[in-house]
Design an enzyme around this catalytic site. Structure first.
Site, PDB file in Angstrom:
ATOM      1  N   SER A  16      59.057  43.104   0.374  1.00 11.95           N
ATOM      2  CA  SER A  16      57.905  42.541   1.085  1.00 11.95           C
ATOM      3  C   SER A  16      57.568  41.067   0.607  1.00 11.95           C
ATOM      4  O   SER A  16      57.362  40.116   1.357  1.00 11.95           O
ATOM      5  CB  SER A  16      56.759  43.337   0.865  1.00 11.95           C
ATOM      6  OG  SER A  16      57.037  44.798   1.582  1.00 11.95           O
ATOM      7  N   LYS A  63      49.266  55.038  -0.282  1.00 11.74           N
ATOM      8  CA  LYS A  63      49.184  55.027   0.954  1.00 11.74           C
ATOM      9  C   LYS A  63      47.759  55.885   1.289  1.00 11.74           C
ATOM     10  O   LYS A  63      46.730  55.233   1.968  1.00 11.74           O
ATOM     11  CB  LYS A  63      50.058  55.325   2.025  1.00 11.74           C
ATOM     12  CG  LYS A  63      51.252  54.082   2.042  1.00 11.74           C
ATOM     13  CD  LYS A  63      52.128  54.307   3.191  1.00 11.74           C
ATOM     14  CE  LYS A  63      53.324  53.263   2.801  1.00 11.74           C
ATOM     15  NZ  LYS A  63      54.396  53.559   3.900  1.00 11.74           N
ATOM     16  N   ASP A  99      53.141  50.960   9.985  1.00  7.81           N
ATOM     17  CA  ASP A  99      54.423  51.396   9.969  1.00  7.81           C
ATOM     18  C   ASP A  99      54.754  52.147  11.354  1.00  7.81           C
ATOM     19  O   ASP A  99      55.952  51.881  11.621  1.00  7.81           O
ATOM     20  CB  ASP A  99      54.603  52.725   8.844  1.00  7.81           C
ATOM     21  CG  ASP A  99      54.581  52.371   7.444  1.00  7.81           C
ATOM     22  OD1 ASP A  99      54.964  51.382   7.218  1.00  7.81           O
ATOM     23  OD2 ASP A  99      53.782  53.111   6.385  1.00  7.81           O
TER      24      ASP A  99
HETATM   25  P1  NDP Z   1      58.831  63.312   2.690  1.00  5.60           P
HETATM   26  O1  NDP Z   1      59.460  63.713   1.294  1.00  5.60           O
HETATM   27  O2  NDP Z   1      57.626  63.365   2.929  1.00  5.60           O
HETATM   28  O3  NDP Z   1      59.761  64.182   3.894  1.00  5.60           O
HETATM   29  C1  NDP Z   1      61.489  64.588   3.558  1.00  5.60           C
HETATM   30  C2  NDP Z   1      61.765  65.337   4.695  1.00  5.60           C
HETATM   31  O4  NDP Z   1      63.012  65.121   4.634  1.00  5.60           O
HETATM   32  C3  NDP Z   1      61.289  66.848   4.662  1.00  5.60           C
HETATM   33  O5  NDP Z   1      61.187  67.316   6.043  1.00  5.60           O
HETATM   34  C4  NDP Z   1      62.619  67.468   4.347  1.00  5.60           C
HETATM   35  O6  NDP Z   1      62.898  68.678   4.609  1.00  5.60           O
HETATM   36  C5  NDP Z   1      63.452  66.793   4.615  1.00  5.60           C
HETATM   37  N1  NDP Z   1      64.710  66.579   3.669  1.00  5.60           N
HETATM   38  C6  NDP Z   1      64.967  66.115   2.688  1.00  5.60           C
HETATM   39  N2  NDP Z   1      66.238  66.299   2.096  1.00  5.60           N
HETATM   40  C7  NDP Z   1      67.071  66.850   3.306  1.00  5.60           C
HETATM   41  C8  NDP Z   1      68.561  67.298   3.462  1.00  5.60           C
HETATM   42  N3  NDP Z   1      69.199  66.951   2.476  1.00  5.60           N
HETATM   43  N4  NDP Z   1      68.838  67.573   4.624  1.00  5.60           N
HETATM   44  C9  NDP Z   1      67.755  67.802   5.530  1.00  5.60           C
HETATM   45  N5  NDP Z   1      66.492  67.641   5.514  1.00  5.60           N
HETATM   46  C10 NDP Z   1      66.249  66.766   4.210  1.00  5.60           C
HETATM   47  O7  NDP Z   1      59.666  61.898   2.816  1.00  5.60           O
HETATM   48  P2  NDP Z   1      59.073  60.656   3.895  1.00  5.60           P
HETATM   49  O8  NDP Z   1      58.771  61.242   5.038  1.00  5.60           O
HETATM   50  O9  NDP Z   1      58.022  60.065   2.937  1.00  5.60           O
HETATM   51  O10 NDP Z   1      60.238  59.595   3.608  1.00  5.60           O
HETATM   52  C11 NDP Z   1      61.604  59.862   4.430  1.00  5.60           C
HETATM   53  C12 NDP Z   1      62.368  58.878   4.290  1.00  5.60           C
HETATM   54  O11 NDP Z   1      61.972  57.745   4.954  1.00  5.60           O
HETATM   55  C13 NDP Z   1      62.848  58.233   3.070  1.00  5.60           C
HETATM   56  O12 NDP Z   1      64.094  58.070   2.764  1.00  5.60           O
HETATM   57  C14 NDP Z   1      61.842  56.879   2.982  1.00  5.60           C
HETATM   58  O13 NDP Z   1      62.589  55.933   2.247  1.00  5.60           O
HETATM   59  C15 NDP Z   1      62.086  56.546   4.399  1.00  5.60           C
HETATM   60  N6  NDP Z   1      60.976  55.637   4.811  1.00  5.60           N
HETATM   61  C16 NDP Z   1      61.440  54.369   5.504  1.00  5.60           C
HETATM   62  C17 NDP Z   1      60.516  53.313   5.911  1.00  5.60           C
HETATM   63  C18 NDP Z   1      61.066  52.133   6.359  1.00  5.60           C
HETATM   64  O14 NDP Z   1      60.172  51.156   6.580  1.00  5.60           O
HETATM   65  N7  NDP Z   1      62.034  52.082   6.636  1.00  5.60           N
HETATM   66  C19 NDP Z   1      59.061  53.471   5.756  1.00  5.60           C
HETATM   67  C20 NDP Z   1      58.590  54.903   5.144  1.00  5.60           C
HETATM   68  C21 NDP Z   1      59.925  55.841   4.777  1.00  5.60           C
HETATM   69  P3  NDP Z   1      62.237  70.200   3.717  1.00  5.60           P
HETATM   70  O15 NDP Z   1      60.859  70.034   4.570  1.00  5.60           O
HETATM   71  O16 NDP Z   1      63.075  71.257   4.423  1.00  5.60           O
HETATM   72  O17 NDP Z   1      62.235  69.990   2.543  1.00  5.60           O
END
Ligand code: NDP
Length: 263
Positions: A16, A63, A99
Site C-alpha cells: 500500500s 479490520k 475490499d
Molecule cells: P479465512 O481464514 O477467513 O477463510 C479461509 C477459507 O479457506 C475457509 O473457508 C477454509 O475452509 C478455506 N480453505 C483453507 N485452506 C483450504 C484448502 N487447502 N482447501 C480448500 N479450502 C481451504 O481467510 P480470508 O477470507 O481472510 O482470506 C482468504 C484469502 O484471501 C487469503 O489467501 C488472503 O490472502 C486473500 N485476500 C486477498 C485480498 C486481496 O486484496 N487480493 C483481500 C483479502 C484477502 P474451511 O472452512 O474448511 O477451513
C-alpha cells in the site's frame, strides 16, 4: 502535507505505501503514506490521532477493531462490520470498506455476470457474497467443510460441501480460500473443479503474487481469469479516492497505482 498510513500485524509486506505514494506523486497531491506495525487493535484510534493522520488503511487482523474505533461507519462497511479505510473528518473517525467494491471494480471487464460460485467460507467470502447479493447476483457457496456454511445459509444462499456439489453452470467462479497461497493445492477436488470450470466463462482468485493452481486450471480450460492483484488494486483505487477527497477520476488514480505493481 497530508499524512496516511496502513495499520497491520504483520505490515512489512504491504504494498500500500508504494501504491498510494506513486499516486500522490504523479497527481501532485501533497501527501505521504507510511506503514505502522500495530499489535493491539484496541490502540488503533489513539495511535491514529496521536500521529496526526488524515486517513489510513487497515489490514489483517485489525479490520473489525477498526469498525469499533470509528465515530461513524458508512455504506457497505456498516453492513458487514468490517472497515479497511479510515478518514479523519474534522476530528471524527469515519470508516469505509473498499475490499468488496474493489473486487467489483477489478472484474468490471467481465461481462454479463449473473451467477457466481464462491469457493470458501471465510471473511473474504462473507464480504464478497454480501456485495454480490446487493448487486442482485445469484450466489452459491462451496466450502471444504460444513461448519462455516451456516452464515451463508442464514443469508438464504445455496450452500454445498465437496460431497454434495451439483454440476451447474456459473458465469463466474471465485476462489476465496487460501489454497494455493503457500502450497500447491486446488481449493476443491480436481475432478469437481475441472467440471465446474469447464462450464463457466470467468474465474478469479483473491490470492495475488503467484499463479495459483486454480488460475493454472482456468488457463488450461481457457477460462478468462484475474488474480488477486486486481482486487488489491481496486480496493486501493477506491481508498485513494477517499484520501484525495474524490478530487480525481478513478482512472486517473488507477494509472499511477498500476505502475507500482511489478508482479
Ligand atoms: P479465512 O481464514 O477467513 O477463510 C479461509 C477459507 O479457506 C475457509 O473457508 C477454509 O475452509 C478455506 N480453505 C483453507 N485452506 C483450504 C484448502 N487447502 N482447501 C480448500 N479450502 C481451504 O481467510 P480470508 O477470507 O481472510 O482470506 C482468504 C484469502 O484471501 C487469503 O489467501 C488472503 O490472502 C486473500 N485476500 C486477498 C485480498 C486481496 O486484496 N487480493 C483481500 C483479502 C484477502 P474451511 O472452512 O474448511 O477451513
Amino acid at each position: 502535507m497530508k499524512l496516511f498510513a496502513i495499520f497491520g500485524d504483520p505490515v512489512s509486506h504491504s504494498r500500500s505505501p508504494l501504491m498510494h505514494n506513486n499516486v500522490f506523486r504523479e497527481l501532485g497531491f501533497n501527501a505521504c503514506y507510511t506503514r505502522i506495525h500495530l499489535k493491539d487493535g484496541d490502540r488503533l484510534r489513539e495511535t491514529f490521532f496521536r500521529l496526526g493522520l488524515d486517513g489510513a488503511n487497515i489490514t489483517v487482523p485489525h479490520k473489525e477493531a477498526a469498525f469499533k474505533a470509528c465515530d461513524e461507519v458508512r455504506g457497505f462497511a456498516k453492513k458487514i462490520g468490517v472497515v479497511n479505510t479510515l478518514i479523519n473528518e474534522n476530528g471524527r473517525l469515519v470508516g469505509y470498506n473498499t475490499d468488496a467494491d474493489g473486487f467489483l471494480y477489478a472484474i468490471e471487464t467481465f461481462s454479463e455476470i449473473k451467477t457466481v460460485l464462491i469457493i470458501g467460507a471465510g471473511g473474504t467470502a462473507k464480504a464478497l457474497s454480501n456485495k454480490f447479493v446487493d448487486e442482485g447476483l445469484s450466489v452459491t457457496v462451496l466450502n471444504r467443510s460444513a461448519k462455516r456454511l451456516d452464515y451463508f445459509k442464514n443469508m438464504n444462499l445455496a450452500c454445498h460441501t465437496w460431497d454434495d456439489m451439483p454440476l451447474k453452470t456459473y458465469d463466474l467462479i471465485v476462489n476465496t480460500t487460501s489454497a494455493g497461497l503457500k502450497d500447491d493445492n486446488l481449493p476443491a477436488p480436481a475432478k469437481l473443479l475441472n467440471n465446474l470450470l469447464g462450464l463457466c466463462r470467468f474465474g478469479a482468485d483473491v490470492i495475488y503474487g503467484k499463479t495459483t493452481p486454480f488460475l493454472q486450471l482456468c488457463a488450461k480450460l481457457n477460462v478468462t481469469a484475474k488474480d488477486g492483484s486486481d482486487m488489491l488494486l481496486g480496493q486501493g483505487v477506491l481508498a485513494n479516492n477517499y484520501f484525495t477527497g474524490e478530487k480525481f477520476d478513478l482512472n486517473m488514480i488507477e494509472e499511477p497505482m498500476r505502475k507500482s505493481f511489478d508482479f
